[in-house]
Design a protein around this motif. Structure first.
Motif, mmCIF file in Angstrom:
data_model
loop_
_atom_site.group_PDB
_atom_site.id
_atom_site.type_symbol
_atom_site.label_atom_id
_atom_site.label_comp_id
_atom_site.label_asym_id
_atom_site.label_seq_id
_atom_site.Cartn_x
_atom_site.Cartn_y
_atom_site.Cartn_z
ATOM 1 N N ILE A 59 14.999 -88.489 92.883
ATOM 2 C CA ILE A 59 15.035 -88.297 94.325
ATOM 3 C C ILE A 59 16.287 -88.929 94.917
ATOM 4 O O ILE A 59 16.818 -88.481 95.930
ATOM 5 C CB ILE A 59 13.760 -88.873 94.992
ATOM 6 C CG1 ILE A 59 13.637 -88.385 96.432
ATOM 7 C CG2 ILE A 59 13.716 -90.384 94.902
ATOM 8 C CD1 ILE A 59 12.278 -88.685 97.055
ATOM 9 N N ASP A 60 16.798 -89.958 94.253
ATOM 10 C CA ASP A 60 18.068 -90.592 94.601
ATOM 11 C C ASP A 60 18.743 -90.956 93.288
ATOM 12 O O ASP A 60 18.212 -91.767 92.530
ATOM 13 C CB ASP A 60 17.837 -91.837 95.455
ATOM 14 C CG ASP A 60 19.139 -92.460 95.961
ATOM 15 O OD1 ASP A 60 20.167 -92.318 95.266
ATOM 16 O OD2 ASP A 60 19.127 -93.108 97.022
ATOM 17 N N PRO A 61 19.896 -90.373 92.967
ATOM 18 C CA PRO A 61 20.558 -90.654 91.683
ATOM 19 C C PRO A 61 20.794 -92.133 91.425
ATOM 20 O O PRO A 61 20.852 -92.568 90.274
ATOM 21 C CB PRO A 61 21.889 -89.890 91.804
ATOM 22 C CG PRO A 61 21.616 -88.808 92.786
ATOM 23 C CD PRO A 61 20.642 -89.388 93.781
ATOM 24 N N ALA A 62 20.902 -92.938 92.493
ATOM 25 C CA ALA A 62 21.150 -94.375 92.325
ATOM 26 C C ALA A 62 19.953 -95.094 91.718
ATOM 27 O O ALA A 62 20.080 -96.218 91.230
ATOM 28 C CB ALA A 62 21.506 -95.000 93.665
ATOM 29 N N PHE A 63 18.768 -94.454 91.756
ATOM 30 C CA PHE A 63 17.577 -95.087 91.202
ATOM 31 C C PHE A 63 17.458 -94.901 89.692
ATOM 32 O O PHE A 63 16.655 -95.555 89.041
ATOM 33 C CB PHE A 63 16.314 -94.507 91.854
ATOM 34 C CG PHE A 63 16.207 -94.757 93.336
ATOM 35 C CD1 PHE A 63 16.977 -95.725 93.956
ATOM 36 C CD2 PHE A 63 15.317 -94.019 94.103
ATOM 37 C CE1 PHE A 63 16.875 -95.959 95.316
ATOM 38 C CE2 PHE A 63 15.198 -94.250 95.466
ATOM 39 C CZ PHE A 63 15.982 -95.212 96.079
ATOM 40 N N ASP A 64 18.231 -93.983 89.137
ATOM 41 C CA ASP A 64 18.120 -93.624 87.721
ATOM 42 C C ASP A 64 18.616 -94.769 86.840
ATOM 43 O O ASP A 64 19.794 -95.134 86.911
ATOM 44 C CB ASP A 64 18.935 -92.361 87.457
ATOM 45 C CG ASP A 64 18.790 -91.836 86.039
ATOM 46 O OD1 ASP A 64 18.095 -92.486 85.231
ATOM 47 O OD2 ASP A 64 19.370 -90.773 85.747
ATOM 48 N N PRO A 65 17.757 -95.359 85.992
ATOM 49 C CA PRO A 65 18.208 -96.451 85.119
ATOM 50 C C PRO A 65 19.302 -96.032 84.147
ATOM 51 O O PRO A 65 20.025 -96.879 83.632
ATOM 52 C CB PRO A 65 16.929 -96.851 84.358
ATOM 53 C CG PRO A 65 15.805 -96.356 85.189
ATOM 54 C CD PRO A 65 16.318 -95.108 85.852
ATOM 55 N N GLY A 83 -0.451 -79.397 91.835
ATOM 56 C CA GLY A 83 0.504 -78.307 92.054
ATOM 57 C C GLY A 83 1.800 -78.748 92.693
ATOM 58 O O GLY A 83 2.792 -78.003 92.656
ATOM 59 N N ASP A 84 1.838 -79.934 93.286
ATOM 60 C CA ASP A 84 3.070 -80.436 93.908
ATOM 61 C C ASP A 84 4.131 -80.722 92.846
ATOM 62 O O ASP A 84 3.816 -81.215 91.742
ATOM 63 C CB ASP A 84 2.809 -81.724 94.691
ATOM 64 C CG ASP A 84 2.033 -81.491 95.976
ATOM 65 O OD1 ASP A 84 1.815 -80.319 96.325
ATOM 66 O OD2 ASP A 84 1.646 -82.495 96.607
ATOM 67 N N HIS A 85 5.379 -80.415 93.186
ATOM 68 C CA HIS A 85 6.485 -80.836 92.331
ATOM 69 C C HIS A 85 7.034 -82.148 92.876
ATOM 70 O O HIS A 85 7.235 -82.294 94.086
ATOM 71 C CB HIS A 85 7.601 -79.793 92.304
ATOM 72 C CG HIS A 85 8.747 -80.198 91.425
ATOM 73 N ND1 HIS A 85 9.822 -80.933 91.891
ATOM 74 C CD2 HIS A 85 8.970 -79.995 90.105
ATOM 75 C CE1 HIS A 85 10.660 -81.167 90.899
ATOM 76 N NE2 HIS A 85 10.174 -80.594 89.800
ATOM 77 N N VAL A 86 7.247 -83.115 91.984
ATOM 78 C CA VAL A 86 7.760 -84.421 92.400
ATOM 79 C C VAL A 86 9.033 -84.739 91.632
ATOM 80 O O VAL A 86 9.231 -84.278 90.502
ATOM 81 C CB VAL A 86 6.720 -85.541 92.188
ATOM 82 C CG1 VAL A 86 5.460 -85.280 92.982
ATOM 83 C CG2 VAL A 86 6.377 -85.702 90.712
ATOM 84 N N SER A 87 9.877 -85.520 92.257
ATOM 85 C CA SER A 87 11.088 -86.013 91.612
ATOM 86 C C SER A 87 10.857 -87.431 91.122
ATOM 87 O O SER A 87 9.993 -88.152 91.632
ATOM 88 C CB SER A 87 12.260 -85.996 92.596
ATOM 89 O OG SER A 87 12.517 -84.687 93.059
ATOM 90 N N ALA A 88 11.623 -87.831 90.129
ATOM 91 C CA ALA A 88 11.555 -89.219 89.670
ATOM 92 C C ALA A 88 11.974 -90.136 90.814
ATOM 93 O O ALA A 88 12.918 -89.850 91.545
ATOM 94 C CB ALA A 88 12.460 -89.413 88.467
ATOM 95 N N GLY A 121 17.368 -100.628 97.193
ATOM 96 C CA GLY A 121 16.237 -99.809 97.614
ATOM 97 C C GLY A 121 15.525 -99.135 96.471
ATOM 98 O O GLY A 121 14.790 -98.166 96.662
ATOM 99 N N ARG A 122 15.705 -99.633 95.247
ATOM 100 C CA ARG A 122 15.160 -98.985 94.055
ATOM 101 C C ARG A 122 13.687 -99.326 93.871
ATOM 102 O O ARG A 122 13.312 -100.500 93.808
ATOM 103 C CB ARG A 122 15.955 -99.406 92.825
ATOM 104 C CG ARG A 122 15.472 -98.763 91.523
ATOM 105 C CD ARG A 122 16.219 -99.295 90.328
ATOM 106 N NE ARG A 122 17.645 -99.023 90.432
ATOM 107 C CZ ARG A 122 18.527 -99.460 89.545
ATOM 108 N NH1 ARG A 122 18.148 -100.206 88.541
ATOM 109 N NH2 ARG A 122 19.806 -99.161 89.689
ATOM 110 N N PRO A 123 12.800 -98.343 93.744
ATOM 111 C CA PRO A 123 11.389 -98.630 93.494
ATOM 112 C C PRO A 123 11.156 -98.986 92.027
ATOM 113 O O PRO A 123 12.011 -98.740 91.162
ATOM 114 C CB PRO A 123 10.699 -97.313 93.852
ATOM 115 C CG PRO A 123 11.726 -96.265 93.544
ATOM 116 C CD PRO A 123 13.060 -96.893 93.887
ATOM 117 N N LEU A 124 9.987 -99.546 91.760
ATOM 118 C CA LEU A 124 9.633 -99.918 90.390
ATOM 119 C C LEU A 124 9.121 -98.680 89.651
ATOM 120 O O LEU A 124 8.021 -98.201 89.927
ATOM 121 C CB LEU A 124 8.570 -101.014 90.401
ATOM 122 C CG LEU A 124 8.119 -101.522 89.031
ATOM 123 C CD1 LEU A 124 9.284 -102.165 88.289
ATOM 124 C CD2 LEU A 124 6.978 -102.530 89.188
#
Length: 472
Positions: free
Chosen positions: A110-116, A54-59, A299-302
Motif C-alpha cells: 500500500i506504501d512502497p516505503a513499508f516493504d522490508p 472477496g476484498d482485495h488487500v495490499s500488503a 509510519g510503518r505498521p507491524l
C-alpha cells in the motif's frame, strides 16, 4: 561495568551457538499461499475486521482495527484476496477468529516505503530515512503512531505497546528499561537485531524517552552477548544523550523476566498485583522498540517479525524476518526443513515455549521461534515422588516453595495454594528444570493458578454484589 542480576535462577545450556552468527534473512510470502491473521495476537480485546470476503488487500493495509483501548490493529503482510473470516487453530492449540487471505503473485504494498525488502528499508545510517520531523513530535503523536502501527510486546507477552507507554503519571517514570536479555536458551533473534539494527534501537529509545521527561533509559543485555554490548555502547558513544546507557546482566535464566529485570536494574520489588509503572518503570522488549521507531519515523505498521529457527532437528538454524500470517510450515521450509524426524517441536524457547502437534498454524506477532529437538529430553525421564531436596526452592526466582504449592494444586487445596503465594509464580520452569524427580511442577502450578484465579474472581464478584446490596 559489573554485571547485575537477581537472586536464584538457573544456568541451562543455552544452545545459542547454532544460530547466533546467522544474519537476519527476509522471507517472502508464498505466492498463492494462505496468510492467516488471528484477531487476538495480543493481550486485550480482539481486533475487529474491516475487510470482507472477496476484498482485495495490499500488503501493509489495515485488515482489523483495535477492539478497545487495550487492543491492537492487524495489518496484512502480503497482498491478495480475503477468502474467509473464520476460526483457525493457533499455536496455543485453541481456535480463534481469523482473517484468511490468499496471497497473489505481485505482493503489492500500500506504501512502497513499508516493504522490508525495499531499497534502504533498514538503512543503518541515522536517522534512517525519517519521513517525518521526529524532533517535533508530541508525546501524544508518538503514542498514536505506536498504537496505529499495531505494535505489541514482541518478547512474547503481547501487551499493546501504546498502552504500556501511557501510564497514569508519566512524570513518575524514572526508568525506561529495554529488555535485550534474551535469556531463553536457543533464541538469538534479539541478539541479531541488536547487532544489525542497533541504530534503530538507539533512535527508538531516544524517541520513547520523550514520553518520560524524568526517566533514564537502560538497555539491558546479558554478558554472554559481548558483541552486542560493545556495539550498542559504541552507538551510544556517538550521541550526546546522557540519559541512555547499557547495563550488562549476568547470564542467567530467567533474567529477561520483567520482575527479574526490574529487580536487577533498580533493586525494586514487583509482584503480581502491581504494574511496572507502580515502581517507576516501563519495560520494553528490544524488538518492540525497533518496531516503534519505524512506526514513529516512517509510519510503518507491524507486518513482520524476526524468528529464530533452530535446534539439532533443523537442517540450517537461522534467524528469519517473516511475514505475520504465514504458516510455521513455510517458515521451516525457508530454513531448509527438518534434519530427520524430530521428537519434539516447540514454539518459543525450551523453558516457557509450547510443544506443537502441527506446523499448520500461523505466525503471529508473538511468535519467537521454532525449536526442533532430535530427542525429547523430557520423555527420557520417568517421574518419581518428591525427594524433598529443596532444589526447586533454591532455583525459584520468586522465592516460592514449588514443591509445597504443586502438592496443594494437585490435591485441590487452593486456599493453601493462595496462602503461600502460588499466584506469584511466573511459570518460568526453573523448578522443573532442577527437579531430580522430574515432577511436572509447572503444569501443577499453572493448574493451581487457573483454579485459584477463578476462585478469587468469584469471591471479588460476590463481595461487590454484597456491597451493592448494602448500598441500596
Amino acid at each position: 561495568m559489573k554485571s547485575v542480576t537477581f537472586r536464584h535462577g538457573i544456568h541451562p545450556a543455552d544452545g545459542k551457538a547454532l544460530s547466533a552468527d546467522m544474519p537476519i534473512r527476509l522471507v517472502a510470502p508464498v505466492p498463492g499461499g494462505e496468510s492467516v491473521y488471528p484477531l487476538s495476537q495480543h493481550i486485550g480485546a480482539p481486533a475487529v475486521p474491516v475487510v470482507s470476503v472477496g476484498d482485495h488487500v495490499s500488503a501493509g493495509q489495515l485488515i482489523a482495527q483495535a477492539g478497545s483501548f487495550v487492543s491492537a490493529p492487524v495489518y496484512a503482510s502480503a497482498s491478495g484476496t480475503v477468502t474467509s473470516l473464520c476460526p483457525r487453530t493457533t499455536s496455543s492449540g485453541e481456535t480463534a477468529p481469523c482473517v484468511v487471505i490468499r496471497s497473489d503473485e505481485v505482493n503489492e504494498w500500500i506504501d512502497p516505503a513499508f516493504d522490508p525488502a525495499g531499497a534502504g528499508a533498514y538503512d543503518p545510517a541515522f536517522p534512517l530515512s525519517c519521513r517525518i520531523d521526529a524532533a517535533r513530535l508530541t508525546p501524544d503523536a508518538i503514542r498514536k503512531a505506536v498504537r496505529e502501527a499495531g505494535i505489541v510486546g514482541l518478547g512474547g507477552a503481547g501487551f499493546p505497546a501504546a498502552v504500556k507507554l501511557a501510564p497514569k503519571d508519566p512524570d513518575k517514570i524514572d526508568h525506561l528499561i529495554i529488555n535485550g536479555a534474551e535469556c531463553e536458551p536457543y533464541l538469538t533473534s534479539d541478539y541479531r537485531l541488536m547487532l544489525e539494527r542497533g541504530e534503530a534501537l538507539v533512535a527508538g529509545c531516544r524517541l520513547l524517552l520523550r514520553l518520560f521527561p524524568n526517566a533514564d533509559c537502560r538497555i539491558c543485555i546479558e554478558d554472554n552477548k559481548p558483541e552486542a554490548i560493545k556495539h550498542i555502547n559504541a552507538l551510544l558513544g556517538k550521541t550526546d544523550d546522557t540519559r541512555l546507557s547499557v547495563v550488562p546482566l549476568r547470564a542467567k535464566y530467567p533474567q529477561g523476566g520483567e520482575r527479574m529485570l526490574i529487580g536487577a536494574v533498580t533493586g525494586r520489588r514487583l509482584n503480581s498485583a502491581m504494574l511496572p509503572a507502580d515502581v517507576g518503570c516501563v519495560v520494553m522488549n528490544a524488538a518492540s522498540v525497533v518496531a516503534c521507531f519505524y512506526a514513529i519515523a516512517q509510519g510503518r505498521p507491524l507486518t513482520h517479525r524476526i524468528m529464530t529457527v533452530t535446534g539439532d532437528g533443523v537442517k540450517s538454524p537461522c534467524n528469519l524476518e517473516v511475514p505475520i500470517g504465514i504458516s510455521y510450515r513455510d517458515v521451516l521450509a525457508a530454513a531448509g526443513g527438518f534434519a530427520g524426524k524430530p521428537e519434539k517441536v516447540i514454539t518459543g524457547g525450551p523453558m516457557m515455549g509450547t510443544a506443537l502437534y502441527t506446523l499448520d498454524i500461523p505466525v503471529t506477532k508473538t511468535s519467537a521461534s521454532i525449536l526442533a529437538l532430535a530427542k525429547d529430553p523430557v520423555a527420557l525421564h520417568d517421574t518419581t515422588p518428591c525427594v524433598h531436596c529443596g532444589k526447586c526452592l533454591r532455583a525459584c526466582p520468586e522465592n516460592l516453595v514449588p514443591q509445597l504449592l504443586s502438592q496443594a494444586a494437585d490435591r485441590g487445596e487452593f486456599d493453601v495454594f493462595e496462602k503461600y503465594g502460588g499466584m506469584e509464580c511466573i511459570e518460568c520452569g526453573s523448578c522443573a528444570y532442577v527437579c531430580p524427580a522430574k515432577r511436572h511442577l509447572v503444569q501443577s502450578m499453572r493448574y493451581g493458578k487457573r483454579q485459584t484465579g477463578a476462585i478469587i474472581r468469584a469471591r471479588k464478584a460476590a463481595e461487590a454484589a454484597r456491597k451493592g446490596g448494602t448500598d441500596k
